[in-house]
Enzyme design. Structure first.
Site, PDB file in Angstrom:
ATOM      1  N   TYR A  65       0.701  -0.863  -0.127  1.00 30.66           N
ATOM      2  CA  TYR A  65      -0.329  -0.037   0.166  1.00 30.66           C
ATOM      3  C   TYR A  65       1.217   1.172   0.211  1.00 30.66           C
ATOM      4  CZ  TYR A  65       1.190  -0.383   5.227  1.00 30.66           C
ATOM      5  OH  TYR A  65       1.675   0.438   5.941  1.00 30.66           O
ATOM      6  N   SER A  71       9.613   3.205   8.917  1.00 28.90           N
ATOM      7  CA  SER A  71       8.683   1.973   8.654  1.00 28.90           C
ATOM      8  C   SER A  71       6.848   1.793   8.672  1.00 28.90           C
ATOM      9  CB  SER A  71       9.039   0.377   9.253  1.00 28.90           C
ATOM     10  OG  SER A  71       8.805   0.311  10.882  1.00 28.90           O
ATOM     11  N   LYS A  72       6.136   0.013   7.984  1.00 28.22           N
ATOM     12  CA  LYS A  72       4.800  -0.030   9.220  1.00 28.22           C
ATOM     13  C   LYS A  72       4.819  -0.514  10.381  1.00 28.22           C
ATOM     14  CE  LYS A  72       4.270  -2.642   4.487  1.00 28.22           C
ATOM     15  NZ  LYS A  72       3.713  -3.517   4.167  1.00 28.22           N
ATOM     16  N   ARG A  73       5.824  -0.875  10.843  1.00 28.12           N
ATOM     17  CA  ARG A  73       6.052  -0.672  12.488  1.00 28.12           C
ATOM     18  C   ARG A  73       5.949   0.220  13.002  1.00 28.12           C
ATOM     19  NH1 ARG A  73      10.375  -4.307  14.311  1.00 28.12           N
ATOM     20  NH2 ARG A  73      10.514  -4.245  12.419  1.00 28.12           N
TER      21      ARG A  73
END
Ligand code: GLU
Length: 412
Positions: free
Chosen positions: A17, A248-250
């Site tokens: 995404y 990052s996503k995290r």
């Protein structure tokens, strides 16, 4: 460069995404194009077939549509250099590859992946950086498309100018024989983007810092292909809220559409994303899209990492919400009312909005902030409300602390 010759592109790979980190490159490329009254192109870089994520291309289109990054040419709408999806351009890359083979600047890689890994291990064991060209075969086989095609580089010191990072130079040790076409027949990003940018007359390559280390190889390849490089502009990393890690996503790199679903305004998101590594040199923090188009410049993009601070986004979103008229706010929040508000009319709801507008940070907060206004009071509940100093709703309406508190400016 004549401004109408400005052609920028956003060239994501459909591998997931779009979050604020990757869409920033698209926004900056769009701003450069719109400021110069040039063209903005959306190209899909889908040659790494193992990393494709289904639906990522549509997600990307939805994100740029919602943020208002309209494009002039693209993989969905075509244009004079169509197709704009790399997997549909395989025929385009072949003559360029052949040109390199004919000039003795590309050769078939005869090794198995295991053999290349063994070379890599040897380099590690002797604590030397791995360079494929140290193992360049003396008599490579004729390339039949089943082996990787490698570039025969010309290792030497190189200097170039980056519109953000300034004058850069590197020694020969960073130039290697990169893969141009993989054994599955698809070109690598390294090769395909150079050909596409040239064929599509791209004037500015605006991309993330992760490509900086490979740029000496690109410069070497441009030279071998006889292509004049476009203006190169490297964006600084976006850092997570804490520490020195890349976002990052995290660490909160959220899907752009999730922000929209939570009731963030596209114009506030654009304002926030633009501020990740750019400012206009003044104290101004709130920018409309029109102002960004007018004021953006690559030479004011910072070289060092830009801090992602979601509190700042909340503050900016609140600031953009406060600028809306009640009518326009009412229109935008249509999907965010709680069910119990259904029986109340527009006038009443607008009055409620008027009461909470000052402190509203994003629309998904509306049910919680307005619950009180859509609950028929019983005598007991009214008494309780009026006498309970800890009452959450009343306290909230009285709470100007948030509104007046401006989070720290983005660290620059
Ligand atoms: N396809 C690359 C990516 O998604 C884009 C790099 C570029 O803009 O050249 O990271």
């Amino acid at each position: 460069m004549k401004s109408q010759n400005v052609r920028t592109r956003y060239a994501p790979s459909p591998t997931g995404y779009q979050h604020v980190g990757n869409i920033r490159t698209g926004l900056f490329a769009w701003l450069v194009a719109r400021q110069a009254k040039g063209k903005f192109i959306v190209r899909l870089e889908d040659t790494d077939r193992s990393r494709l994520v289904e639906g990522a291309d549509q997600h990307l289109l939805e994100c740029i549509r919602i943020l208002g990054l309209d494009h002039d040419e693209g993989f969905d709408i075509g244009g004079p250099y169509a197709p704009y999806r790399q997997s549909e351009r395989l025929e385009t890359y072949k003559p360029w590859a052949q040109k390199l083979i004919d000039a003795g600047r590309a050769y078939a890689d005869p090794y198995t992946p295991e053999e290349v890994n063994a070379f890599r291990q040897q380099a590690r064991d002797s604590k030397k950086p791995f360079l494929y060209r140290n193992h360049r075969p003396e008599n490579p086989p004729v390339w039949d498309g089943t082996q990787p095609l490698r570039f025969k580089s010309d290792p030497k010191p190189q200097s170039w100018h980056d519109a953000v990072m300034g004058d850069l130079s590197t020694g020969p040790e960073v130039v290697d024989d990169i893969i141009l076409i993989k054994s599955d027949g698809f070109p690598t990003y390294n090769f395909a983007h150079i050909i596409d940018d040239a064929e599509m007359q791209i004037s500015h390559v605006i991309r993330g810092q992760e490509f900086l280390a490979s740029t000496p190889n690109y410069i070497n390849l441009y030279e071998a292909l006889g292509i004049t490089p476009p203006i190169l502009a490297t964006m600084p990393h976006i850092l997570a809220t804490e520490g020195n890690k890349k976002l990052s996503k995290r660490d909160g790199a959220k899907d752009v559409l999730d922000y929209i679903r939570e009731g963030f305004l596209p114009e506030a998101l654009v304002n926030f994303i633009a501020s990740l590594g750019w400012n206009d040199g003044t104290e101004q923090e709130e920018f409309s899209v029109a102002e960004l188009i007018e004021k953006f410049s690559l030479d004011r993009v910072q070289k060092s990492g830009a801090r992602f601070d979601e509190k700042r986004l909340l503050w900016l979103n609140g600031a953009h919400i406060r600028k809306l008229s009640i009518d326009s706010l009412y229109e935008k929040v249509a999907d965010f009312w709680q069910p119990s508000s259904e029986s109340y009319d527009e006038t009443y709801k607008k009055q409620v909005l008027g009461l909470i507008q000052e402190r509203l940070k994003f629309f998904a907060e509306i049910p919680e902030l307005t619950e009180f206004f859509f609950t028929e009071p019983t005598d007991a509940s009214v008494t309780e409300l009026l006498h309970d100093p800890k009452n959450k709703q009343l306290r909230k309406l009285d709470d100007t602390e948030y509104r007046d508190h401006k989070p720290p400016q983005a660290r620059r």
